[in-house]
Design a protein around this motif. Structure first.
Motif, PDB file in Angstrom:
ATOM      1  N   VAL A  54       0.862  -1.184   0.000  1.00  0.00           N
ATOM      2  CA  VAL A  54       0.000   0.000   0.000  1.00  0.00           C
ATOM      3  C   VAL A  54       0.895   1.229   0.000  1.00  0.00           C
ATOM      4  O   VAL A  54       1.764   1.377   0.851  1.00  0.00           O
ATOM      5  CB  VAL A  54      -0.930   0.017   1.228  1.00  0.00           C
ATOM      6  CG1 VAL A  54      -1.790   1.273   1.233  1.00  0.00           C
ATOM      7  CG2 VAL A  54      -1.799  -1.239   1.269  1.00  0.00           C
ATOM      8  N   LEU A  55       0.677   2.114  -0.977  1.00  0.00           N
ATOM      9  CA  LEU A  55       1.433   3.361  -1.118  1.00  0.00           C
ATOM     10  C   LEU A  55       0.478   4.538  -1.037  1.00  0.00           C
ATOM     11  O   LEU A  55      -0.520   4.574  -1.748  1.00  0.00           O
ATOM     12  CB  LEU A  55       2.157   3.384  -2.472  1.00  0.00           C
ATOM     13  CG  LEU A  55       2.837   4.695  -2.863  1.00  0.00           C
ATOM     14  CD1 LEU A  55       4.041   4.975  -1.969  1.00  0.00           C
ATOM     15  CD2 LEU A  55       3.258   4.664  -4.329  1.00  0.00           C
ATOM     16  N   VAL A  56       0.796   5.495  -0.158  1.00  0.00           N
ATOM     17  CA  VAL A  56       0.025   6.728  -0.062  1.00  0.00           C
ATOM     18  C   VAL A  56       0.969   7.875  -0.371  1.00  0.00           C
ATOM     19  O   VAL A  56       2.007   8.030   0.280  1.00  0.00           O
ATOM     20  CB  VAL A  56      -0.593   6.911   1.345  1.00  0.00           C
ATOM     21  CG1 VAL A  56      -1.350   8.229   1.434  1.00  0.00           C
ATOM     22  CG2 VAL A  56      -1.497   5.750   1.692  1.00  0.00           C
ATOM     23  N   THR A  57       0.620   8.675  -1.396  1.00  0.00           N
ATOM     24  CA  THR A  57       1.461   9.812  -1.761  1.00  0.00           C
ATOM     25  C   THR A  57       1.083  11.036  -0.937  1.00  0.00           C
ATOM     26  O   THR A  57      -0.007  11.108  -0.380  1.00  0.00           O
ATOM     27  CB  THR A  57       1.336  10.165  -3.256  1.00  0.00           C
ATOM     28  OG1 THR A  57       0.051  10.738  -3.489  1.00  0.00           O
ATOM     29  CG2 THR A  57       1.554   8.950  -4.145  1.00  0.00           C
ATOM     30  N   ASP A  58       1.993  11.997  -0.926  1.00  0.00           N
ATOM     31  CA  ASP A  58       1.666  13.287  -0.338  1.00  0.00           C
ATOM     32  C   ASP A  58       0.895  14.098  -1.386  1.00  0.00           C
ATOM     33  O   ASP A  58       0.751  13.650  -2.530  1.00  0.00           O
ATOM     34  CB  ASP A  58       2.933  14.005   0.141  1.00  0.00           C
ATOM     35  CG  ASP A  58       3.812  14.506  -0.994  1.00  0.00           C
ATOM     36  OD1 ASP A  58       3.622  14.095  -2.161  1.00  0.00           O
ATOM     37  OD2 ASP A  58       4.709  15.312  -0.715  1.00  0.00           O
ATOM     38  N   PRO A  59       0.371  15.270  -1.021  1.00  0.00           N
ATOM     39  CA  PRO A  59      -0.404  16.049  -2.000  1.00  0.00           C
ATOM     40  C   PRO A  59       0.382  16.433  -3.260  1.00  0.00           C
ATOM     41  O   PRO A  59      -0.213  16.623  -4.319  1.00  0.00           O
ATOM     42  CB  PRO A  59      -0.832  17.294  -1.210  1.00  0.00           C
ATOM     43  CG  PRO A  59      -0.863  16.828   0.211  1.00  0.00           C
ATOM     44  CD  PRO A  59       0.275  15.852   0.325  1.00  0.00           C
ATOM     45  N   THR A  60       1.709  16.528  -3.184  1.00  0.00           N
ATOM     46  CA  THR A  60       2.503  16.876  -4.374  1.00  0.00           C
ATOM     47  C   THR A  60       2.699  15.687  -5.306  1.00  0.00           C
ATOM     48  O   THR A  60       3.163  15.857  -6.427  1.00  0.00           O
ATOM     49  CB  THR A  60       3.896  17.401  -3.984  1.00  0.00           C
ATOM     50  OG1 THR A  60       4.681  16.322  -3.445  1.00  0.00           O
ATOM     51  CG2 THR A  60       3.814  18.548  -2.998  1.00  0.00           C
ATOM     52  N   GLU A  61       2.394  14.492  -4.832  1.00  0.00           N
ATOM     53  CA  GLU A  61       2.532  13.237  -5.583  1.00  0.00           C
ATOM     54  C   GLU A  61       3.982  12.921  -5.940  1.00  0.00           C
ATOM     55  O   GLU A  61       4.252  12.158  -6.863  1.00  0.00           O
ATOM     56  CB  GLU A  61       1.653  13.246  -6.836  1.00  0.00           C
ATOM     57  CG  GLU A  61       0.191  13.427  -6.518  1.00  0.00           C
ATOM     58  CD  GLU A  61      -0.691  13.565  -7.746  1.00  0.00           C
ATOM     59  OE1 GLU A  61      -0.190  13.545  -8.888  1.00  0.00           O
ATOM     60  OE2 GLU A  61      -1.919  13.689  -7.563  1.00  0.00           O
ATOM     61  N   THR A  62       4.939  13.484  -5.207  1.00  0.00           N
ATOM     62  CA  THR A  62       6.357  13.207  -5.444  1.00  0.00           C
ATOM     63  C   THR A  62       6.995  12.424  -4.308  1.00  0.00           C
ATOM     64  O   THR A  62       8.123  11.965  -4.438  1.00  0.00           O
ATOM     65  CB  THR A  62       7.157  14.510  -5.646  1.00  0.00           C
ATOM     66  OG1 THR A  62       7.048  15.312  -4.465  1.00  0.00           O
ATOM     67  CG2 THR A  62       6.647  15.280  -6.865  1.00  0.00           C
ATOM     68  N   GLU A  63       6.284  12.308  -3.198  1.00  0.00           N
ATOM     69  CA  GLU A  63       6.758  11.535  -2.053  1.00  0.00           C
ATOM     70  C   GLU A  63       5.606  10.701  -1.528  1.00  0.00           C
ATOM     71  O   GLU A  63       4.439  10.999  -1.796  1.00  0.00           O
ATOM     72  CB  GLU A  63       7.248  12.450  -0.927  1.00  0.00           C
ATOM     73  CG  GLU A  63       8.458  13.263  -1.272  1.00  0.00           C
ATOM     74  CD  GLU A  63       8.924  14.098  -0.085  1.00  0.00           C
ATOM     75  OE1 GLU A  63      10.134  14.300   0.014  1.00  0.00           O
ATOM     76  OE2 GLU A  63       8.081  14.549   0.720  1.00  0.00           O
ATOM     77  N   GLY A  64       5.954   9.678  -0.778  1.00  0.00           N
ATOM     78  CA  GLY A  64       4.911   8.857  -0.188  1.00  0.00           C
ATOM     79  C   GLY A  64       5.464   7.902   0.830  1.00  0.00           C
ATOM     80  O   GLY A  64       6.679   7.840   1.063  1.00  0.00           O
ATOM     81  N   VAL A  65       4.567   7.160   1.438  1.00  0.00           N
ATOM     82  CA  VAL A  65       4.945   6.120   2.393  1.00  0.00           C
ATOM     83  C   VAL A  65       4.344   4.808   1.909  1.00  0.00           C
ATOM     84  O   VAL A  65       3.227   4.773   1.380  1.00  0.00           O
ATOM     85  CB  VAL A  65       4.483   6.451   3.830  1.00  0.00           C
ATOM     86  CG1 VAL A  65       5.355   7.522   4.449  1.00  0.00           C
ATOM     87  CG2 VAL A  65       3.039   6.893   3.863  1.00  0.00           C
ATOM     88  N   MET A  66       5.120   3.737   2.072  1.00  0.00           N
ATOM     89  CA  MET A  66       4.682   2.420   1.602  1.00  0.00           C
ATOM     90  C   MET A  66       4.719   1.419   2.744  1.00  0.00           C
ATOM     91  O   MET A  66       5.662   1.395   3.539  1.00  0.00           O
ATOM     92  CB  MET A  66       5.582   1.918   0.473  1.00  0.00           C
ATOM     93  CG  MET A  66       5.185   0.533  -0.006  1.00  0.00           C
ATOM     94  SD  MET A  66       6.110   0.002  -1.440  1.00  0.00           S
ATOM     95  CE  MET A  66       5.202   0.851  -2.708  1.00  0.00           C
ATOM     96  N   MET A  67       3.672   0.602   2.785  1.00  0.00           N
ATOM     97  CA  MET A  67       3.590  -0.474   3.776  1.00  0.00           C
ATOM     98  C   MET A  67       3.377  -1.799   3.064  1.00  0.00           C
ATOM     99  O   MET A  67       2.562  -1.887   2.145  1.00  0.00           O
ATOM    100  CB  MET A  67       2.411  -0.243   4.724  1.00  0.00           C
ATOM    101  CG  MET A  67       2.537   0.958   5.629  1.00  0.00           C
ATOM    102  SD  MET A  67       3.740   0.740   6.941  1.00  0.00           S
ATOM    103  CE  MET A  67       2.881  -0.364   8.044  1.00  0.00           C
TER     104      MET A  67
END
Length: 146
Positions: A54-67
């Motif tokens: 599962v990947l959730v990006t930040d609002p800029t869609e250039t960073e995120g966190v993955m589980m």
């Protein structure tokens, strides 16, 4: 080091491409989840025994966190070096991975994911894979799926 404990995620680089989603890990490696993600709403249920990321990006869609959900192969030290988090759920156990993103393990070794991109404040992707296939999904609001 263990392959059965939860690991907190770090922020990773994300690039949304025409042909998939590329993730850059903390150790400099990249992976490409191929294909345009299928839009989903409500609850997504994975096939039994498939790896679920599962990947959730930040609002800029250039960073995120993955589980990784219920990954029992990857050791904690590898996850920490890469920046990927992990949650291990028992049968019928449920957890909020991030605000607006919940996962649940069913009796049939499936994972159920529910996500609200507005609450998550970014895009929510699910990658489901095994040795034979890889499938990508993106949670969208009901109005976007029409």
């Amino acid at each position: 080091m263990s392959a059965r404990n939860d690991v907190a995620p770090s922020t990773l680089g994300v690039e949304l491409l025409d042909h998939g989603v590329q993730v850059e890990y903390l150790d400099g490696r990249t992976t490409l989840y191929r294909g345009v993600p299928e839009a989903v709403t409500g609850t997504l249920t994975t096939a039994p025994g498939r790896e679920t990321h599962v990947l959730v990006t930040d609002p800029t869609e250039t960073e995120g966190v993955m589980m990784y959900v219920n990954d029992l192969k990857t050791h904690e030290d590898i996850l920490e070096a890469s920046g990927v988090g992990r949650v291990v759920l028992d049968e019928d156990e449920e957890e909020e991975l991030f605000p607006g993103v919940r996962v649940r393990r069913t009796k049939s070794m499936r994972t159920e994911i529910e996500a609200d991109p507005e609450v998550a404040r970014g895009r929510v992707f699910v990658f489901e894979e095994d040795d034979w296939a890889e499938t990508s999904y993106e949670f969208v609001n009901d109005a976007e799926s029409d």
